[in-house]
Design a protein around this motif. Sequence first.
Motif, PDB file in Angstrom:
ATOM      1  N   GLN A 171       0.819  -1.209   0.000  1.00 29.31           N
ATOM      2  CA  GLN A 171       0.000   0.000   0.000  1.00 29.31           C
ATOM      3  C   GLN A 171       0.855   1.262   0.000  1.00 29.31           C
ATOM      4  N   CYS A 172       1.868   1.313   0.855  1.00 24.62           N
ATOM      5  CA  CYS A 172       2.755   2.478   0.904  1.00 24.62           C
ATOM      6  C   CYS A 172       4.038   2.121   1.645  1.00 24.62           C
ATOM      7  N   GLU A 173       5.144   2.098   0.925  1.00 24.45           N
ATOM      8  CA  GLU A 173       6.428   1.764   1.542  1.00 24.45           C
ATOM      9  C   GLU A 173       6.832   2.796   2.579  1.00 24.45           C
ATOM     10  N   ALA A 174       6.606   4.064   2.271  1.00 20.03           N
ATOM     11  CA  ALA A 174       7.023   5.132   3.182  1.00 20.03           C
ATOM     12  C   ALA A 174       6.276   5.053   4.517  1.00 20.03           C
ATOM     13  N   ALA A 175       4.972   4.841   4.455  1.00 22.26           N
ATOM     14  CA  ALA A 175       4.178   4.740   5.678  1.00 22.26           C
ATOM     15  C   ALA A 175       4.587   3.522   6.496  1.00 22.26           C
ATOM     16  N   THR A 176       4.859   2.409   5.812  1.00 24.83           N
ATOM     17  CA  THR A 176       5.253   1.189   6.506  1.00 24.83           C
ATOM     18  C   THR A 176       6.570   1.372   7.243  1.00 24.83           C
ATOM     19  N   MET A 177       7.549   1.971   6.590  1.00 25.36           N
ATOM     20  CA  MET A 177       8.837   2.187   7.231  1.00 25.36           C
ATOM     21  C   MET A 177       8.717   3.170   8.392  1.00 25.36           C
ATOM     22  N   ALA A 178       7.851   4.158   8.249  1.00 28.85           N
ATOM     23  CA  ALA A 178       7.631   5.111   9.345  1.00 28.85           C
ATOM     24  C   ALA A 178       7.038   4.398  10.560  1.00 28.85           C
ATOM     25  N   LYS A 179       6.130   3.455  10.306  1.00 24.40           N
ATOM     26  CA  LYS A 179       5.551   2.676  11.408  1.00 24.40           C
ATOM     27  C   LYS A 179       6.613   1.787  12.049  1.00 24.40           C
ATOM     28  N   LEU A 180       7.391   1.097  11.223  1.00 28.21           N
ATOM     29  CA  LEU A 180       8.410   0.186  11.753  1.00 28.21           C
ATOM     30  C   LEU A 180       9.477   0.931  12.541  1.00 28.21           C
ATOM     31  N   ASN A 181       9.779   2.153  12.138  1.00 24.35           N
ATOM     32  CA  ASN A 181      10.801   2.947  12.819  1.00 24.35           C
ATOM     33  C   ASN A 181      10.261   3.747  13.998  1.00 24.35           C
ATOM     34  N   GLY A 182       8.962   3.586  14.274  1.00 19.83           N
ATOM     35  CA  GLY A 182       8.368   4.293  15.396  1.00 19.83           C
ATOM     36  C   GLY A 182       8.178   5.779  15.170  1.00 19.83           C
ATOM     37  N   GLU A 183       8.168   6.192  13.911  1.00 18.09           N
ATOM     38  CA  GLU A 183       8.030   7.613  13.588  1.00 18.09           C
ATOM     39  C   GLU A 183       6.577   8.027  13.370  1.00 18.09           C
ATOM     40  N   TRP A 184       5.683   7.052  13.219  1.00 17.63           N
ATOM     41  CA  TRP A 184       4.278   7.365  12.927  1.00 17.63           C
ATOM     42  C   TRP A 184       3.397   6.229  13.410  1.00 17.63           C
ATOM     43  N   THR A 185       2.315   6.563  14.057  1.00 22.29           N
ATOM     44  CA  THR A 185       1.341   5.569  14.510  1.00 22.29           C
ATOM     45  C   THR A 185       0.016   5.834  13.824  1.00 22.29           C
ATOM     46  N   PRO A 186      -0.481   4.895  13.033  1.00 24.30           N
ATOM     47  CA  PRO A 186      -1.760   5.120  12.340  1.00 24.30           C
ATOM     48  C   PRO A 186      -2.886   5.323  13.348  1.00 24.30           C
ATOM     49  N   PRO A 187      -3.779   6.262  13.081  1.00 29.38           N
ATOM     50  CA  PRO A 187      -4.927   6.454  13.985  1.00 29.38           C
ATOM     51  C   PRO A 187      -5.870   5.263  13.923  1.00 29.38           C
ATOM     52  N   THR A 188      -6.491   4.942  15.047  1.00 30.21           N
ATOM     53  CA  THR A 188      -7.455   3.843  15.094  1.00 30.21           C
ATOM     54  C   THR A 188      -8.732   4.262  14.373  1.00 30.21           C
ATOM     55  N   SER A 189      -9.203   3.414  13.477  1.00 29.73           N
ATOM     56  CA  SER A 189     -10.403   3.734  12.707  1.00 29.73           C
ATOM     57  C   SER A 189     -11.620   3.036  13.302  1.00 29.73           C
ATOM     58  N   GLU A 190     -12.793   3.551  12.958  1.00 27.56           N
ATOM     59  CA  GLU A 190     -14.040   2.937  13.407  1.00 27.56           C
ATOM     60  C   GLU A 190     -14.171   1.525  12.856  1.00 27.56           C
ATOM     61  N   ALA A 191     -13.752   1.332  11.602  1.00 27.20           N
ATOM     62  CA  ALA A 191     -13.837   0.008  10.982  1.00 27.20           C
ATOM     63  C   ALA A 191     -12.945  -0.997  11.708  1.00 27.20           C
TER      64      ALA A 191
END
Length: 245
Positions: free
Chosen positions: A11-31
């Motif tokens: 889906q997105c390499e940049a977002a995935t690496m940011a998550k793995l590196n602890g730089e970004w946490t995706p917000p919890t969705s209603e779904a």
Amino acid sequence: MSNSQYKSFLQCEAATMAKLNGEWTPPTSEALLFGQYVHAWLEGEQAFDEFKKNTPSLFTQKGQLYKQYQLADLMIEAIQHDELCMFVLQGEKEVIVTAELFGVPWKGKLDVYNPAGGRFSDLKTARSLREKVWDPEIGYCSFVEAYGYIAQMALYAEIEKRMTGRNEWLEPLIVGVSKEDPPDKAVINIDEDRMEVELEEIEQRMDRILQVKHGGEKPERCEKCKYCRATNQLNSIIHFSELVS
């Protein structure tokens, strides 16, 4: 590697690496909360009670589910009142499987594990089971294809097979239930030929994923996800036709 991490890289390499590196946490969705609620029920009464206790945001001060989540109880009831669904969901719950695949250690979690019955099962919630879903690579397709569930079940089948040393896959089954009133439901199987195709595609993609994850290759941005929108820095003017490209 895990199925969720693999899908995230697609889906997105940049977002995935940011998550793995602890730089970004995706917000919890209603779904996501919706699906977690239904899965907590599947794990058993104790796990369900624990989930409710640890997720007070789902409930009003009177202890009732907020309106947007009340359909989850109807979905659970729809499954409980269906003999085939309940039969397929018999087995050990939330079982971890691990094995080396494509030269990489993988881990998966089976919703329901029943090797004596020759199967494992996964419970999926979806907006609709019958509506076609648009996928940019293959066009309109079923929710099972669009959300990567064939790849997930193929991975889990292969990981379990390698972990146990068995000669063939267990039968993977999806118990699908829709977020409709009344909910639709179905028990869905996947043919082995299609699963083999998915595994071949995963193997082909792993080199790029590992180069990004461990080899220093710069991750590509999708420019569409929440991470990319949050971190986007404009450096050019675009033509209006590029907005939907």
